[in-house]
Design a protein around this motif. Structure first.
Motif, mmCIF file in Angstrom:
data_model
loop_
_atom_site.group_PDB
_atom_site.id
_atom_site.type_symbol
_atom_site.label_atom_id
_atom_site.label_comp_id
_atom_site.label_asym_id
_atom_site.label_seq_id
_atom_site.Cartn_x
_atom_site.Cartn_y
_atom_site.Cartn_z
ATOM 1 N N THR A 176 0.849 -1.193 0.000
ATOM 2 C CA THR A 176 0.000 0.000 0.000
ATOM 3 C C THR A 176 0.887 1.246 0.000
ATOM 4 O O THR A 176 2.023 1.225 0.478
ATOM 5 C CB THR A 176 -0.942 0.038 1.225
ATOM 6 N N GLY A 177 0.361 2.329 -0.562
ATOM 7 C CA GLY A 177 1.076 3.590 -0.541
ATOM 8 C C GLY A 177 2.310 3.656 -1.417
ATOM 9 O O GLY A 177 3.183 4.504 -1.214
ATOM 10 N N PHE A 178 2.383 2.780 -2.433
ATOM 11 C CA PHE A 178 3.534 2.751 -3.329
ATOM 12 C C PHE A 178 3.091 2.161 -4.658
ATOM 13 O O PHE A 178 2.423 1.116 -4.676
ATOM 14 C CB PHE A 178 4.660 1.910 -2.713
ATOM 15 N N PRO A 179 3.463 2.791 -5.799
ATOM 16 C CA PRO A 179 2.984 2.323 -7.104
ATOM 17 C C PRO A 179 3.850 1.264 -7.755
ATOM 18 O O PRO A 179 3.624 0.895 -8.915
ATOM 19 C CB PRO A 179 2.996 3.605 -7.939
ATOM 20 N N CYS A 188 -5.592 -4.158 -8.163
ATOM 21 C CA CYS A 188 -5.215 -2.818 -7.707
ATOM 22 C C CYS A 188 -6.463 -2.024 -7.355
ATOM 23 O O CYS A 188 -7.493 -2.145 -8.026
ATOM 24 C CB CYS A 188 -4.437 -2.084 -8.803
ATOM 25 N N GLN A 189 -6.341 -1.219 -6.319
ATOM 26 C CA GLN A 189 -7.491 -0.442 -5.884
ATOM 27 C C GLN A 189 -7.043 0.921 -5.374
ATOM 28 O O GLN A 189 -6.001 1.051 -4.722
ATOM 29 C CB GLN A 189 -8.243 -1.183 -4.774
ATOM 30 N N ILE A 190 -7.825 1.940 -5.681
ATOM 31 C CA ILE A 190 -7.591 3.286 -5.188
ATOM 32 C C ILE A 190 -8.750 3.665 -4.266
ATOM 33 O O ILE A 190 -9.915 3.505 -4.645
ATOM 34 C CB ILE A 190 -7.479 4.294 -6.349
ATOM 35 N N VAL A 191 -8.419 4.126 -3.070
ATOM 36 C CA VAL A 191 -9.445 4.474 -2.092
ATOM 37 C C VAL A 191 -9.307 5.957 -1.724
ATOM 38 O O VAL A 191 -8.312 6.607 -2.045
ATOM 39 C CB VAL A 191 -9.337 3.602 -0.827
ATOM 40 N N LYS A 192 -10.286 6.477 -1.057
ATOM 41 C CA LYS A 192 -10.276 7.878 -0.646
ATOM 42 C C LYS A 192 -9.170 8.116 0.375
ATOM 43 O O LYS A 192 -8.999 7.335 1.308
ATOM 44 C CB LYS A 192 -11.629 8.261 -0.053
ATOM 45 N N GLY A 193 -8.415 9.218 0.190
ATOM 46 C CA GLY A 193 -7.405 9.574 1.171
ATOM 47 C C GLY A 193 -6.065 9.905 0.559
ATOM 48 O O GLY A 193 -5.869 9.792 -0.653
ATOM 49 N N ASN A 194 -5.115 10.309 1.418
ATOM 50 C CA ASN A 194 -3.766 10.631 0.971
ATOM 51 C C ASN A 194 -2.830 9.449 1.217
ATOM 52 O O ASN A 194 -3.288 8.312 1.330
ATOM 53 C CB ASN A 194 -3.273 11.911 1.664
ATOM 54 N N HIS A 195 -1.541 9.739 1.305
ATOM 55 C CA HIS A 195 -0.557 8.663 1.469
ATOM 56 C C HIS A 195 -0.832 7.824 2.711
ATOM 57 O O HIS A 195 -0.537 6.627 2.737
ATOM 58 C CB HIS A 195 0.844 9.271 1.523
ATOM 59 N N LEU A 206 3.009 14.351 2.897
ATOM 60 C CA LEU A 206 2.618 12.935 2.914
ATOM 61 C C LEU A 206 1.483 12.664 3.895
ATOM 62 O O LEU A 206 0.789 11.656 3.776
ATOM 63 C CB LEU A 206 3.825 12.058 3.273
ATOM 64 N N GLY A 207 1.331 13.540 4.878
ATOM 65 C CA GLY A 207 0.237 13.373 5.835
ATOM 66 C C GLY A 207 0.550 12.443 6.984
ATOM 67 O O GLY A 207 -0.341 12.034 7.724
ATOM 68 N N GLY A 208 1.825 12.104 7.162
ATOM 69 C CA GLY A 208 2.169 11.147 8.206
ATOM 70 C C GLY A 208 2.228 11.731 9.604
ATOM 71 O O GLY A 208 2.056 11.016 10.579
ATOM 72 N N LEU A 209 2.489 13.018 9.705
ATOM 73 C CA LEU A 209 2.536 13.688 11.000
ATOM 74 C C LEU A 209 1.368 14.653 11.101
ATOM 75 O O LEU A 209 1.122 15.438 10.192
ATOM 76 C CB LEU A 209 3.856 14.442 11.173
ATOM 77 N N SER A 210 0.658 14.594 12.204
ATOM 78 C CA SER A 210 -0.508 15.456 12.389
ATOM 79 C C SER A 210 -0.081 16.907 12.566
ATOM 80 O O SER A 210 1.079 17.206 12.887
ATOM 81 C CB SER A 210 -1.306 15.006 13.614
ATOM 82 N N ASP A 211 -1.041 17.810 12.385
ATOM 83 C CA ASP A 211 -0.765 19.233 12.594
ATOM 84 C C ASP A 211 -0.313 19.493 14.027
ATOM 85 O O ASP A 211 0.535 20.359 14.273
ATOM 86 C CB ASP A 211 -2.012 20.061 12.276
#
Length: 248
Positions: free
Chosen positions: A110-113, A209-216, A138-143
């Motif tokens: 997941t998270g890699f093409p 393969c599947q694409i779902v809602k969301g970022n990395h 990337l969205g890995g660390l919260s605000d």
């Protein structure tokens, strides 16, 4: 005569850059009644905090392989799952395990093409502000984390080391194909999501393969769904094995 496997199947969860063996807690909660959960961990974090970071992809693959071989149970089917860095390393691990005669039933990245697609500029040596600006994308660390300097001080060396590991010029590009089926998932907002079908170039078996809602880090919102994909993959692989073994 039917043979039965008394042990639950195993699943190896390979963490992303900056992660550790506890990175997939919600996923583990969804899978632990079905799988034996294995969480190999690279040096420099978690229970291996005192060990030095690794510097390239080959040494990271070798380190994870040692842990996998130590916990593999003979004749028990297993799946390899990896997110982002875990997906990159997991593909090479699948190939080596196949060559050793112990192929996984499925590889779920997941998270890699897949190889040879991402063309991001190196970030591990960027100044602190620029580095965390890239990490934030990337969205890995919260605000909340991004606003606390003490937490950034903690995560910075770990994240730099992991990105440096992936960016090292000594890394060899993956070539060839694995014989293990692949089920790849990416977030719709990821830069290379539309390249996800690239994974079919790296397996001689089936590729979904599947694409779902969301970022990395879509996995943080879709742990339940991801767990169901993993369970279904093992059920499918088991059914195929039974049909092969007992077909008249």
């Amino acid at each position: 005569m039917n043979t039965t496997i008394s042990s639950k199947p195993q699943i190896y969860l390979l963490h992303y850059a900056g992660g550790d063996k506890n990175s997939f807690r919600p996923l583990i909660e969804n899978l632990q009644s079905y799988f034996q959960i294995e969480t190999p961990e690279l040096p420099g974090r978690g229970e291996r905090m005192s060990e030095p970071f690794l510097e390239n992809k080959q040494t990271a693959v070798g380190d994870l392989l040692v842990q996998i071989k130590q916990t593999r149970k003979k004749n028990v089917p297993y799946i390899i799952y990896g997110h982002s860095m875990g997906a990159i390393l997991g593909l090479e691990i699948c190939q080596i395990m196949e060559n050793n005669g112990d192929a996984p039933k499925y590889f779920i990245p997941t998270g890699f093409p897949g190889p040879k697609i991402k063309k991001n500029l190196p970030i591990s040596e960027l100044p602190r502000t620029d580095f965390f600006a890239e990490v934030r994308k990337l969205g890995g660390l919260s605000d909340e984390v991004m606003e606390i300097e003490e937490l950034l001080d903690f995560f910075e060396p770990l994240l730099r080391a992991d990105f440096g590991l992936l960016e090292n010029n000594e890394n060899r590009t993956f070539n060839g194909k694995i014989q293990t089926p692949i089920y790849a998932v990416m977030g719709k907002d990821e830069q290379y999501a539309l390249n996800i079908r690239n994974w079919q170039n790296y397996t001689t078996a089936g590729c979904e393969c599947q694409i779902v809602k969301g970022n990395h880090f879509f996995i943080n919102q879709h742990f339940n769904y991801l767990a169901q994909i993993i369970k279904n993959a093992m059920d499918t692989a088991t059914a195929k094995s039974n049909n092969y073994l007992y077909h008249d």
